[in-house]
Write an enzyme that holds these catalytic residues in place. Structure first.
Site, PDB file in Angstrom:
ATOM      1  N   ARG A  70     -19.143 -21.354 -24.682  1.00 29.39           N
ATOM      2  CA  ARG A  70     -19.124 -22.717 -25.028  1.00 29.39           C
ATOM      3  C   ARG A  70     -18.536 -23.041 -26.231  1.00 29.39           C
ATOM      4  NH1 ARG A  70     -22.799 -25.747 -22.505  1.00 29.39           N
ATOM      5  NH2 ARG A  70     -23.932 -26.754 -24.533  1.00 29.39           N
TER       6      ARG A  70
ATOM      7  N   CYS B 137     -32.038 -34.889 -22.801  1.00 30.35           N
ATOM      8  CA  CYS B 137     -31.455 -35.570 -21.445  1.00 30.35           C
ATOM      9  C   CYS B 137     -32.759 -35.372 -20.300  1.00 30.35           C
ATOM     10  CB  CYS B 137     -30.257 -35.236 -21.053  1.00 30.35           C
ATOM     11  SG  CYS B 137     -29.834 -33.400 -20.825  1.00 30.35           S
TER      12      CYS B 137
END
Length: 490
Positions: free
Chosen positions: A141, A234
């Site tokens: 990432r 989220c």
């Protein structure tokens, strides 16, 4: 797609929202999605993007640089994207960085930064002043994060891939602004990405809560007195949101919630949900503070689900500053060209000659060498103490056998006026796409803009309009393409 929702999730949401609002939430799955992008203040003003963009944009009300675009616009397939003029980002995801209220000169940490959307947003607010550390503990990432940092032309960022506890041990109270966009169960993204539903069924809320609590603890240790921390997820889960923050406040009495404005269709946090999760009838003092958080619901706003809360640390100064441990830094393992930072002063003559021959002015930052690679570290950056550093600063290029080869990151961090040789191509020119595909171009000498009395032969900053795309080397009517293979137009 609401038919794919897990039954356990349905039951929980019906209980939390009540029947009427639960039905409104379910109805959002049959409504259109909203697509967003942010202009890059390091490249241009938001108003300028409105004038230049060849597709229709509409403002995102909670982000001054954010815009909605129509799905058919496909802004990722335009040369302006490759110039780093904007970042494509879900509109609700723009709110945490806005709440952090970063100002030029701040010392900022994006603790869970990949793939880099919020990092680029924070860097735009810094305007090249102060410094920014972007961290993620996943090497894969971090690679995507680094590419987005370089595409945005960020000069004052360090990229690390470390666990938060190791950072906290070496950088106590080093930052006055910290963003924790925490790993979570992702319930707010169910409407956007069906894969998040499958992931929810595999990964329990309890596992996410354990990670979130540890990350918040370490972030608190790195925040300076009087500093601001924004925690966001989220997900809709109160266990990961209000309950997480309430427990943090019980354990960290020097912190308080700064109420966020419940505007634009946002709704306040739910202390009652936190109390229910705890098995209580009424919220306690810590839970009451979570009313100052904001929740974003897809049936109330033009965006997906999100939660964010602003935490402020007491401004009481510490008795004494801890002395940082200054050990040899360690770059990321597996990165091409990895090597420890030099302990003796390198010969920077080739770099200095490159600047003299190809740039109109010196560049900011302190030179740092990792093997043959030269970086420009932002002034005042935190010391590295056996940390995994992927980028200690702005990647300038490589010193090889007495010569300097500039990096693509260097080109992306420049402005058109920084280069002595410029080729500016209009955005609708076929040669822009050919350049982005890595092709050699025929370029007449008269097309080059040369300054400072330099000859036309040499490194050229290739631009779309006035925005850099990368390097080329011109000689006798031919421009050798220096655009990196991994970045090319497909």
């Amino acid at each position: 797609m609401d038919n794919h929702l897990p039954e356990a999730f349905r039951m929980k949401m019906r209980l939390l929202l009540g029947e009427e609002e639960y039905q409104a939430y379910l109805a959002s799955f049959g409504q259109e999605r909203y697509y967003g992008l942010r202009s890059n203040p390091l490249k241009l003003a938001a108003e300028e993007l409105l004038e230049l963009a060849p597709y229709r944009l509409a403002p995102v009300p909670w982000c001054p640089t954010g815009y909605y675009y129509e799905e058919s616009a496909r802004p990722g397939k335009h040369p302006y994207y490759h110039a780093g003029m904007y970042y494509i980002q879900e509109p609700s995801a723009m709110i945490p960085a806005e709440l952090l209220d970063v100002q030029p000169g701040d010392r900022v940490l994006d603790l869970c930064a990949a793939p880099g959307g919020k990092t680029t947003q924070l860097a735009g607010k810094l305007q090249g002043q102060g410094w920014l550390v972007a961290n993620d503990n996943s090497l894969d990432r971090v690679k995507a994060l680094t590419k987005n940092v370089e595409l945005a032309g960020i000069r004052n960022a360090m990229v690390t891939h470390e666990t938060p506890d190791r950072l906290a041990a070496r950088w106590p109270e080093a930052f006055n602004k910290i963003l924790v966009d925490a790993p979570c169960s992702g319930e707010g993204m169910f409407r956007k990405d069906e894969d998040m539903i499958r992931q929810w069924e595999k990964h329990s809320v309890a596992v996410c809560m354990g990670m979130q609590a540890e990350i918040l603890r370490d972030a608190a240790a790195m925040l300076a007195p009087g500093g601001r921390l924004v925690y966001s997820t989220c997900t809709f889960s109160p266990e990961e949101n209000e309950s997480m923050i309430a427990e943090f406040l019980r354990q960290h009495t020097g912190f308080r919630v700064v109420p966020a404005p419940a505007a634009h269709g946002f709704v306040p946090g739910r202390p009652d949900w936190a109390a229910q999760t705890r098995g209580a009838d009424t919220p306690d003092e810590a839970e009451e503070q979570t009313a100052g958080a904001v929740r974003l619901w897809p049936h109330r706003i033009k965006g997906e689900g999100h939660f964010a809360v602003v935490l402020e640390k007491d401004a009481t100064p510490v008795a004494s500053e801890p002395e940082p441990v200054r050990l040899e830094s360690k770059p990321a393992k597996g990165r091409k060209g990895s090597a420890p930072a030099r302990t003796t002063a390198p010969d920077l003559t080739p770099w200095e000659q490159f600047v003299k021959d190809n740039l109109t002015q010196p560049l900011p930052g302190t030179p740092v060498m990792f093997g043959e690679r030269l970086y420009l570290a932002a002034a005042g950056s935190p010391p590295v103490a056996e940390l995994k550093i992927y980028r200690p600063g702005w990647y300038a290029g490589e010193l090889k056998r007495g010569r300097f080869e500039p990096s693509h990151a260097l080109a992306m961090g420049l402005s058109r006026g920084d280069a002595r040789r410029v080729l500016a191509l209009p955005q609708d020119s076929s040669r822009v796409i050919r350049y982005l595909k890595g092709e050699t171009l025929e370029v007449a000498e008269a097309e080059l803009e040369c300054s400072g009395g330099v000859s036309s032969k040499g490194y050229v900053l290739v631009c779309v309009d006035r925005f850099p795309l990368g390097w080329g080397k011109w000689n006798q009517g031919m421009l050798k393409n220096e655009y990196p293979a991994g970045w090319r137009w497909v």
